[in-house]
Scaffold this active site. Structure first.
Site, PDB file in Angstrom:
ATOM      1  N   GLU A 185     -14.985   4.686   8.325  1.00  0.00           N
ATOM      2  CA  GLU A 185     -14.074   5.312   9.286  1.00  0.00           C
ATOM      3  C   GLU A 185     -13.930   6.829   9.132  1.00  0.00           C
ATOM      4  OE1 GLU A 185     -10.924   1.654   9.869  1.00  0.00           O
ATOM      5  OE2 GLU A 185     -10.736   2.854   8.056  1.00  0.00           O
TER       6      GLU A 185
HETATM    7  C1  TNX Z   1      -9.816  -0.974   7.827  1.00  0.00           C
HETATM    8  S1  TNX Z   1     -11.944  -1.979   6.068  1.00  0.00           S
HETATM    9  C2  TNX Z   1     -10.060  -0.147   6.733  1.00  0.00           C
HETATM   10  C3  TNX Z   1      -8.963   0.161   5.808  1.00  0.00           C
HETATM   11  C4  TNX Z   1      -7.672  -0.444   6.263  1.00  0.00           C
HETATM   12  C5  TNX Z   1      -7.904  -1.836   6.766  1.00  0.00           C
HETATM   13  C6  TNX Z   1      -6.662  -2.574   7.140  1.00  0.00           C
HETATM   14  C7  TNX Z   1     -12.206  -0.559   5.901  1.00  0.00           C
HETATM   15  C8  TNX Z   1     -13.465  -0.269   5.263  1.00  0.00           C
HETATM   16  N1  TNX Z   1     -11.303   0.293   6.342  1.00  0.00           N
HETATM   17  O1  TNX Z   1      -8.836   1.541   5.657  1.00  0.00           O
HETATM   18  O2  TNX Z   1      -6.796  -0.468   5.176  1.00  0.00           O
HETATM   19  O3  TNX Z   1      -8.746  -1.771   7.885  1.00  0.00           O
HETATM   20  O4  TNX Z   1      -6.924  -3.884   7.451  1.00  0.00           O
END
Ligand code: TNX
Length: 526
Positions: free
Chosen positions: A340
């Protein structure tokens, strides 16, 4: 081959001597048992029942191979757990005198059917339990099975002493996947050393071998870096919702690593980057790459922060961070996050991942990262962790990388069970206890062949939880099912059968003071 024969001869010889030295035995009228229907989780590969019993009692001793390093510790671990459950005080490697009537012998043996270092075999007879394992880790997995076979209550009618009856038979066991992990996000909310230890105890009981710790994120930096002290002085003081945060000193992290290692669990450290880095950049603004004024962050949005991928200082900083953490982290893996990074320009992101992968390798580790890292040219030794985008994971597998399966819809422990759940999120799915269990890691992404799958991991993100009770509500019982998904072969897994075995975990979970979520899908037994 010769040495195997010799060793087996020695083992059986020893057991024979022990039995021969003991006082003439009174016949014990053992009740009929069935090893094949015991509530073992994860379900072993092969079980053959012989329908009698081994009577664990004050006349039992543990004896371990004393020439192979580490086996005695496994014996002591088992003795300690037997004591917690039964109050019996079972000596380990004491002199085998005439009071000894039964023996649990933990032995090193290369003569096992499986190649896995965690494989073990158990032969349970009236007077002996023989545990064979190639490695100490295998022996440690084997003693979890022994622990699980000890009944809650003793039988006080067979002899003058209480006896805990263990069904006789043979177990031949090995894991389907070499990596069976859980992830704990200690960045969104901090969890203390004792809280993590409590979790490790339960993970060990269900044969997990990995705890991945998400140590840094926008909301907090949780591990002391001596060359960059503000990371924890400033970045360690925040968490989601405005709480006090916290961090592990390097000594405390080492303590956790050692505690996990005693349970044959590796701890994999994660420093999430280039996104999810607000806490680091707020501590050292020179790292910041999003051009905006920084402030500390205690919200839950993602994707707004980034390191400056063009600055040499950033890589010098990361060299220090990765070196310091790698020095106190014996796991072969170092997780670089990579998820992300919405405000990092694509070309910067690719450049960053490729550079950081090399830094990780320079410090003697294999890189691991969330599936986004497969957009870059990653080395085949680098592991991609699938969470949301199969196409990136497929690309990584095609390039020779191993894939760690953590699909959010199935394995995210922070997903709510249903709309009434007290904690958790539901952006990926509601994951009730049955849905968490009913799927096959081998078939989840048809384009990823089994040989490319390293294993499975269930991540617990902590936006909505901040202490052990809340952690346990989301983690248990689902994490028990993931233990079985990682260890047991598909043919041995079945929801109805699992559900009945899960229902019988209550006394153990209560003894461990685990506040599990009592899903209505399971008829819990007290
Ligand atoms: C997505 S999973 C994210 C996390 C969040 C999570 C909450 C991932 C690699 N990144 O930063 O905590 O969703 O469910």
């Amino acid at each position: 081959m010769k040495s195997i024969i010799l060793k087996s001869f020695l083992v059986f010889g020893l057991v024979f001597v022990v039995m021969a030295c003991t006082a003439p035995k009174k016949e014990i009228n053992y009740p009929k048992t069935d090893l094949a229907v015991e509530a073992l989780i994860p379900k072993p590969l092969k079980v053959v029942a012989t329908n009698s019993a081994f009577g664990l009692d004050v006349k039992t001793v543990i004896y371990t191979n004393q020439t192979s390093k580490g086996f005695e510790e496994v014996g002591k671990f088992l003795s300690n757990r037997i004591n917690q459950k039964t109050k019996l005080d079972i000596p380990v490697n004491s002199s085998l005198d005439e009071t000894v009537e039964r023996i649990i012998y933990i032995n090193q043996s290369d003569d096992l059917e499986s190649d896995s270092p965690e494989a073990y075999q158990l032969y349970i007879k009236n007077d002996s339990i023989l545990l064979h394992a190639k490695t100490v880790a295998g022996a440690f997995r084997g003693i979890q099975t022994i622990q699980q076979l000890i009944p809650e209550h003793s039988n006080d009618t067979l002899t003058e002493q209480p006896m805990w009856l263990i069904p006789t038979g043979k177990i031949n066991d090995a894991p389907n996947f070499g990596y069976r992990g859980m992830m704990l996000d200690v960045a969104r909310h901090f969890f203390t050393v004792d809280e993590v230890k409590k979790l490790l105890d339960v993970l060990a009981y269900y044969k997990y071998n990995t705890l991945h710790m998400h140590l840094t994120d926008d909301q907090g930096w949780r591990i002391e870096i001596k060359s960059w002290p503000k990371l924890t002085e400033v970045g360690g003081e925040t968490e989601v919702g405005g709480g006090p945060g916290g961090f592990y000193t390097q000594e405390q992290f080492k303590e956790l690593v050692a505690y996990a290692a005693e349970r044959h669990i590796q701890i994999i450290p994660e420093v999430d980057m280039p996104g999810h880095t607000n806490a680091a950049s707020f501590s050292y603004p020179i790292l910041n790459g999003n051009g905006k004024k920084l402030s500390s962050y205690s919200g839950t949005q993602v994707g707004f922060s980034t390191f400056d991928a063009q600055k040499d200082t950033v890589y010098a900083f990361l060299d220090d961070v990765i070196r310091e953490i790698s020095a106190i982290s014996p796991s072969p893996y170092f997780h670089i996050g990579g998820d992300e990074s919405h405000v990092t320009k694509k070309k910067d992101y690719l450049h960053f991942v490729e550079k950081v992968e090399k830094i990780v390798q320079k410090h003697g580790k294999q890189a691991m990262g969330w599936n986004e890292i497969a957009q870059a040219k990653i080395d085949p030794s680098t592991v991609a962790q699938l969470w949301n985008e199969p196409h990136n994971a497929i690309k990584a597998a095609e390039g020779g990388s191993k894939i760690l399966l953590s699909p959010a819809k199935k394995t995210y422990l922070d997903m709510q069970y249903d709309s009434l759940s007290k904690f958790g999120l539901h952006w990926a799915a509601y994951i009730p206890v049955d849905s968490a269990y009913i799927w096959s890691p081998e078939k989840y992404v048809p384009e990823i062949p089994k040989e490319s799958i390293l294993g499975i991991e269930a991540p617990l993100w902590s936006e909505t939880i901040s202490n052990s009770t809340e952690l346990e509500y989301l983690a248990f019982p689902r994490a028990i099912g993931y233990a079985e998904l990682g260890w047991s072969i598909d043919e041995n897994r079945n929801w109805e059968d699992y559900k009945a075995r899960l229902a019988k975990q209550v006394p153990y979970l209560k003894r461990m003071n685990i506040s599990f979520y009592p899903s209505k899908l399971v008829d819990w037994e007290n």
